[in-house]
Enzyme design. Structure first.
Site, PDB file in Angstrom:
ATOM      1  N   ASP A 117       0.886  -1.176   0.099  1.00 16.71           N
ATOM      2  CA  ASP A 117       0.056   0.048  -0.052  1.00 16.71           C
ATOM      3  C   ASP A 117       0.889   1.037   0.058  1.00 16.71           C
ATOM      4  O   ASP A 117       1.729   1.447   0.879  1.00 16.71           O
ATOM      5  CB  ASP A 117      -1.041   0.062   1.268  1.00 16.71           C
ATOM      6  CG  ASP A 117      -2.044   0.873   1.110  1.00 16.71           C
ATOM      7  OD1 ASP A 117      -1.796   2.146   0.677  1.00 16.71           O
ATOM      8  OD2 ASP A 117      -3.103   0.750   1.379  1.00 16.71           O
ATOM      9  N   SER A 174      -7.123   4.403  -1.631  1.00 18.57           N
ATOM     10  CA  SER A 174      -6.746   3.006  -1.540  1.00 18.57           C
ATOM     11  C   SER A 174      -8.029   2.296  -1.750  1.00 18.57           C
ATOM     12  O   SER A 174      -7.919   1.164  -1.784  1.00 18.57           O
ATOM     13  CB  SER A 174      -5.982   2.472  -0.284  1.00 18.57           C
ATOM     14  OG  SER A 174      -4.941   3.204  -0.106  1.00 18.57           O
ATOM     15  N   HIS A 179      -9.909  -2.833   6.827  1.00 15.71           N
ATOM     16  CA  HIS A 179      -9.366  -1.788   5.999  1.00 15.71           C
ATOM     17  C   HIS A 179      -9.861  -1.571   4.615  1.00 15.71           C
ATOM     18  O   HIS A 179     -10.067  -2.654   4.271  1.00 15.71           O
ATOM     19  CB  HIS A 179      -7.686  -1.547   6.398  1.00 15.71           C
ATOM     20  CG  HIS A 179      -7.454  -0.217   6.304  1.00 15.71           C
ATOM     21  ND1 HIS A 179      -6.519   0.549   5.569  1.00 15.71           N
ATOM     22  CD2 HIS A 179      -7.600   0.926   7.484  1.00 15.71           C
ATOM     23  CE1 HIS A 179      -6.145   1.772   5.792  1.00 15.71           C
ATOM     24  NE2 HIS A 179      -6.824   2.099   6.988  1.00 15.71           N
ATOM     25  N   HIS A 192       2.334   8.832   5.027  1.00 13.94           N
ATOM     26  CA  HIS A 192       1.370   9.491   5.446  1.00 13.94           C
ATOM     27  C   HIS A 192       1.856  10.503   6.802  1.00 13.94           C
ATOM     28  O   HIS A 192       1.367  11.815   6.878  1.00 13.94           O
ATOM     29  CB  HIS A 192      -0.275   8.855   5.764  1.00 13.94           C
ATOM     30  CG  HIS A 192      -1.177   8.733   4.483  1.00 13.94           C
ATOM     31  ND1 HIS A 192      -1.322   9.656   3.687  1.00 13.94           N
ATOM     32  CD2 HIS A 192      -1.441   7.531   4.071  1.00 13.94           C
ATOM     33  CE1 HIS A 192      -1.953   9.073   2.622  1.00 13.94           C
ATOM     34  NE2 HIS A 192      -2.282   7.933   3.103  1.00 13.94           N
ATOM     35  N   ASP A 214      -1.161  -0.237  -4.875  1.00 10.19           N
ATOM     36  CA  ASP A 214      -2.330   0.631  -5.138  1.00 10.19           C
ATOM     37  C   ASP A 214      -2.086   2.017  -5.798  1.00 10.19           C
ATOM     38  O   ASP A 214      -3.025   2.447  -6.469  1.00 10.19           O
ATOM     39  CB  ASP A 214      -3.381   0.814  -4.053  1.00 10.19           C
ATOM     40  CG  ASP A 214      -2.742   1.189  -2.643  1.00 10.19           C
ATOM     41  OD1 ASP A 214      -1.528   1.455  -2.659  1.00 10.19           O
ATOM     42  OD2 ASP A 214      -3.356   1.182  -1.745  1.00 10.19           O
ATOM     43  N   HIS A 215      -1.167   2.538  -5.181  1.00 10.61           N
ATOM     44  CA  HIS A 215      -0.932   4.008  -5.279  1.00 10.61           C
ATOM     45  C   HIS A 215       0.427   4.392  -5.038  1.00 10.61           C
ATOM     46  O   HIS A 215       1.240   3.649  -4.308  1.00 10.61           O
ATOM     47  CB  HIS A 215      -1.922   4.936  -4.721  1.00 10.61           C
ATOM     48  CG  HIS A 215      -2.106   4.756  -3.471  1.00 10.61           C
ATOM     49  ND1 HIS A 215      -1.272   5.539  -2.612  1.00 10.61           N
ATOM     50  CD2 HIS A 215      -2.954   4.290  -2.604  1.00 10.61           C
ATOM     51  CE1 HIS A 215      -1.394   5.102  -1.379  1.00 10.61           C
ATOM     52  NE2 HIS A 215      -2.763   4.389  -1.204  1.00 10.61           N
ATOM     53  N   HIS A 227      -1.131  11.010  -1.159  1.00 14.43           N
ATOM     54  CA  HIS A 227      -0.809  10.060  -2.160  1.00 14.43           C
ATOM     55  C   HIS A 227      -0.229  10.798  -3.575  1.00 14.43           C
ATOM     56  O   HIS A 227      -0.483  12.141  -3.633  1.00 14.43           O
ATOM     57  CB  HIS A 227      -2.089   9.350  -2.615  1.00 14.43           C
ATOM     58  CG  HIS A 227      -2.730   8.523  -1.641  1.00 14.43           C
ATOM     59  ND1 HIS A 227      -3.821   7.741  -1.910  1.00 14.43           N
ATOM     60  CD2 HIS A 227      -2.176   8.044  -0.653  1.00 14.43           C
ATOM     61  CE1 HIS A 227      -4.355   7.205  -0.753  1.00 14.43           C
ATOM     62  NE2 HIS A 227      -3.198   7.318   0.218  1.00 14.43           N
TER      63      HIS A 227
END
Length: 543
Positions: free
Chosen positions: A80, A130, A191, A360, A397-398, A473
């Site tokens: 992730d 996400s 999540h 983050h 995912d990113h 992101h």
């Protein structure tokens, strides 16, 4: 030595920076930035590079013999937030942890023969989240940000929109085909990433009914924790965090008794853990909540496993109690031992979810150590499976607005300083920086001087260009690494939702299974055709 001349010019301009510059020079010397310590001696010989390239070329030529086997097993490793800069930095960190300079190191995913790029945008977002991305690489359709397991026709937080717009995941396709299925994550099992495998929710934050608005509950929408146990009966392996979302409100946590933030959250009074335990007790079902319990299990005696190691997300690997908390690698090993007992094979989703959390929070060290641990788990899975019948994919995912640069020398610690000073404020800066985030700090109205603090501390927040409480992101494409049956179908640049279609095609599940029937028919005819060919040859010879 370009950087040294720059530092000397700055010294000449500003005597007040002498101490800082000398610190940079000394630290570079200590870290081996000068002379022979800079890189291995054999790299000066062209033969070294030519031999390496020729060896790589021979390996590449072997790939002409494509693996077209049916994939009995399917494994998706999802880092992730693991964008390409994170992959590169994690590679360097892995090497430096092993006493190397780092740049020449290979991650386990680097060894995969096929690599492509995936476009990560959501249907309504240029820079994705996400949830929408999870719906793409698990359910095969792009979706809106913040929603899981529903098409783009569903609107975030509007409870009247998911009905009729549900989409199923590859985990469900595998289960319906008779395979065992598992989810392993370092986040909460409800999540964004894992929830798209089993839930249909217009809001990724509806972890339990406690987080849902009253009108959504009155309209009959279900929280994600509840859907985990109701939507796909008997997911064989579930491992991660999230205990508190399964327990009645104010129920004290088994590991953190009396700490309110870790207590149960459910308003409906249900104990989902106990319900699961009661339902599986006669089916070799086991519930565990710590490492000792997990590793004491005999996988041969376990058909169903629910393992919840924290009330919320798992502890960062750098801070993990190795006596009580399992690593991602240990969880993956147990999961595969249980799942591979099924003669029909398995599908396993593994998420290195806290890479994203580290970024983050602007804590690059936490993020990169999480990425290195996920790479260890990939290596362990490789040892336990075969490339002949297991399709393994590693992707993200990113990305994040994370970067590292500044003309650092070979072998410079990935968490170290760049070998120059800012042109404006004459202060040093770390190689790792963020485009935005909580690392933006002013001291007496000016940028913080990082040489005065411990910038290699585990929770140091790297400096950012724009102040935000949480770093964001990134919107660029992410890498997709693939090996095993039909891995060559992942090539070039694709939409992210293409990934589960490839996996399903390789595993003969979900859509596009006609080729499997044809292959099976062809396989059945081969002995007959061989016999006919033999008889024709003999007849021709005799006549």
């Amino acid at each position: 030595m370009l950087w040294l001349s720059r530092v000397m010019r700055q010294l000449h301009r500003d005597d007040n920076m002498k101490v800082t510059a000398l610190l940079i020079i000394c630290s570079s010397l200590i870290l081996g930035s000068f002379g022979k310590l800079q890189f291995p001696e054999q790299e000066k010989d062209p033969k070294y590079w030519n031999t390496w390239a020729q060896r790589t070329l021979k390996n590449a030529l072997v790939l002409q013999k494509l693996n077209t086997n049916k994939a009995k097993n399917l494994i998706l490793f999802l880092g992730d937030g693991m964008g390409v800069p994170t992959v590169t930095a994690a590679r360097i960190l892995k090497g430096q942890l092993n006493g190397q300079s780092g740049e020449e190191t290979q991650l386990e995913m680097d060894k995969f023969p096929f690599v492509s790029l995936a476009k990560t945008y959501n249907t309504n977002a240029q820079v994705p989240d996400s949830a929408g991305t999870a719906t793409a690489y698990l359910c095969g359709v792009k979706a809106n940000e913040g929603t899981v397991g529903v098409s783009a026709a569903a609107v975030r937080s509007q409870c009247n929109t998911p009905e009729g717009n549900e989409v199923t995941s590859i985990l469900r396709w595998a289960k319906d085909a008779g395979k065992s299925v598992g989810i392993v994550t370092t986040t909460r099992v409800n999540h964004a990433t894992p929830s798209a495998a089993y839930a249909h929710s217009v809001d990724r934050d509806w972890y339990s009914d406690n987080e849902m608005p009253a009108e959504a509950l009155q309209s009959g929408c279900k929280d994600i924790a509840r859907q985990l146990f109701e939507n796909i009966p008997n997911i064989d392996v579930i491992m991660g965090g999230g205990r508190k979302y399964m327990l009645p409100k104010n129920t004290s946590d088994v590991e953190y008794p009396g700490i309110a933030k870790h207590s149960g959250t459910r308003k409906d009074g249900r104990n989902l853990i106990q319900e699961w335990t009661d339902r599986t007790k006669d089916k070799k079902g086991h519930y565990v909540w710590n490492k000792k319990q997990l590793l004491s299990l005999n996988p041969n005696n376990v058909d169903y496993l629910l393992a919840l190691f924290e009330p919320g997300d798992l502890i960062y690997d750098l801070e993990r109690n190795t006596e009580t908390d399992p690593s991602l690698t240990e969880m993956v090993e147990v999961a595969i031992k249980i799942l591979r007992k099924n003669p029909n094979g398995f599908y396993l989703l593994v998420e290195g979810g806290r890479i994203d959390h580290g970024h983050h929070e602007g804590k690059a060290k936490q993020a990169l150590y999480e990425a290195v641990e996920m790479d260890r788990a990939i290596g362990r899975a490789d040892l336990m499976t075969s490339i002949h019948d297991t399709l393994t994919i590693v992707t993200a995912d990113h990305s994040h607005v994370f970067s590292f640069g500044g003309y650092t020398s070979r072998g410079n610690t990935i968490f170290g300083l760049a070998p120059m000073l800012s042109d404006v404020d004459q202060k040093p800066f770390t190689s790792i920086l963020y485009g935005n985030g909580p690392g933006y700090k002013l001291v007496n109205g000016a940028r913080e001087n990082v040489s005065t603090i411990d910038y290699q501390e585990n929770n140091y927040q790297a400096q950012s260009a724009v102040p935000l409480s949480m770093e964001t992101h990134g919107g660029e494409d992410v890498a997709v690494f693939a090996k095993g049956p039909l891995a060559h179908l992942l090539h070039g640049v694709h939409e992210q939702n293409y990934i589960p279609h490839v996996m399903a095609y390789a595993g003969c599940i979900g859509q596009n299974r006609e080729h499997c029937k044809l292959n099976n028919a062809s396989a059945g005819l081969r002995p007959v055709l061989s016999s006919v060919a033999f008889l024709l040859t003999v007849t021709h010879f005799l006549c």
